[in-house]
Motif scaffolding. Structure first.
Motif, PDB file in Angstrom:
ATOM      1  N   TYR A 119       0.812  -1.220   0.000  1.00 43.50           N
ATOM      2  CA  TYR A 119       0.000   0.000   0.000  1.00 43.50           C
ATOM      3  C   TYR A 119       0.842   1.266   0.000  1.00 43.50           C
ATOM      4  N   GLY A 120       0.310   2.281  -0.673  1.00 49.16           N
ATOM      5  CA  GLY A 120       0.937   3.597  -0.702  1.00 49.16           C
ATOM      6  C   GLY A 120       0.343   4.566   0.293  1.00 49.16           C
ATOM      7  N   GLY A 121      -0.709   4.145   0.991  1.00 54.77           N
ATOM      8  CA  GLY A 121      -1.330   4.982   2.014  1.00 54.77           C
ATOM      9  C   GLY A 121      -2.085   4.113   3.005  1.00 54.77           C
ATOM     10  N   VAL A 122      -2.154   4.568   4.252  1.00 55.14           N
ATOM     11  CA  VAL A 122      -2.898   3.870   5.300  1.00 55.14           C
ATOM     12  C   VAL A 122      -3.704   4.899   6.070  1.00 55.14           C
ATOM     13  N   VAL A 123      -5.005   4.656   6.201  1.00 54.67           N
ATOM     14  CA  VAL A 123      -5.869   5.522   6.999  1.00 54.67           C
ATOM     15  C   VAL A 123      -6.560   4.679   8.056  1.00 54.67           C
TER      16      VAL A 123
END
Length: 208
Positions: A119-123
């Motif tokens: 992944y390139g982002g984690v929220v």
């Protein structure tokens, strides 16, 4: 437990992953129309807005960790987002909204069935809190994120102190960069008085 009785007291009192599965099984059908609407639950939208403010083209795909019924993804405007949650029932509601590329039932307190650097982002919104997930989950979230990935995580302000989130993030040291906190309200003015002024720390950083 009757659905009308479910609320923050029950959620904050969870002890085990199995407790979470049972509670959110009973809560899933009424979570959006009951709790989220009654409490004017703003935190998922704040997390999404912060991510959108900071994210660049490379910060994708995005892992929504503790996605619940998909309130964060409602604000992420068609980005490639996968949902992760321990509750299959909450994820079924999220999947029904057509917001996610994929959904994954998994326990954030254990090893995730996700490849390294996926992944390139984690929220995450509302998952790092009382009775839910502690700072031990950071190692796995970092593992599944690629170098440079953007993290935007809400951490309940009381749990932030009680469970040692601050020191845990500092210990990550050279593994992350640009660590920043901002305090936000979890709920709007229409929320029940007992929790109307509850806050969370929004932690933002990138994986080195």
């Amino acid at each position: 437990m009757a659905k009308k009785d479910i609320g923050l007291d029950q959620a904050y009192g969870l002890k085990t992953p199995a407790d979470s599965v049972r509670l959110y099984r009973d809560w899933s059908d009424s979570y959006d129309s009951g709790f989220a609407r009654r409490m004017d639950y703003r935190l998922p939208y704040v997390v999404a807005d912060v991510f959108l403010d900071l994210a660049g083209p490379g910060d994708a795909p995005v892992l929504d960790a503790g996605a619940g019924t998909g309130l964060v993804a409602e604000r992420l405007d068609g980005r490639a987002v996968d949902a992760l949650d321990i509750s299959p029932d909450m994820l079924a509601v999220a999947a029904g909204k057509g917001l996610y590329r994929a959904t994954l039932v998994a326990d954030m307190t254990a090893t995730l069935p996700i490849d390294d650097a996926a992944y390139g982002g984690v929220v995450s919104a509302g998952t790092f809190t009382h009775g839910h997930v502690g700072p031990d989950a950071f190692d796995e979230l970092l593992r599944v994120a690629r170098p440079g990935a953007l993290f935007v995580l809400s951490i309940n302000s009381e749990a932030f102190v009680k469970l040692g989130f601050g020191p845990a993030l500092e210990v990550l040291g050279s593994r992350i960069e640009g660590l920043h906190y901002r305090e936000v309200r979890n709920y709007g003015d229409a929320a029940d008085p007992d929790h109307r002024d509850d806050t969370a720390q929004i932690a933002t950083f990138r994986k080195r």
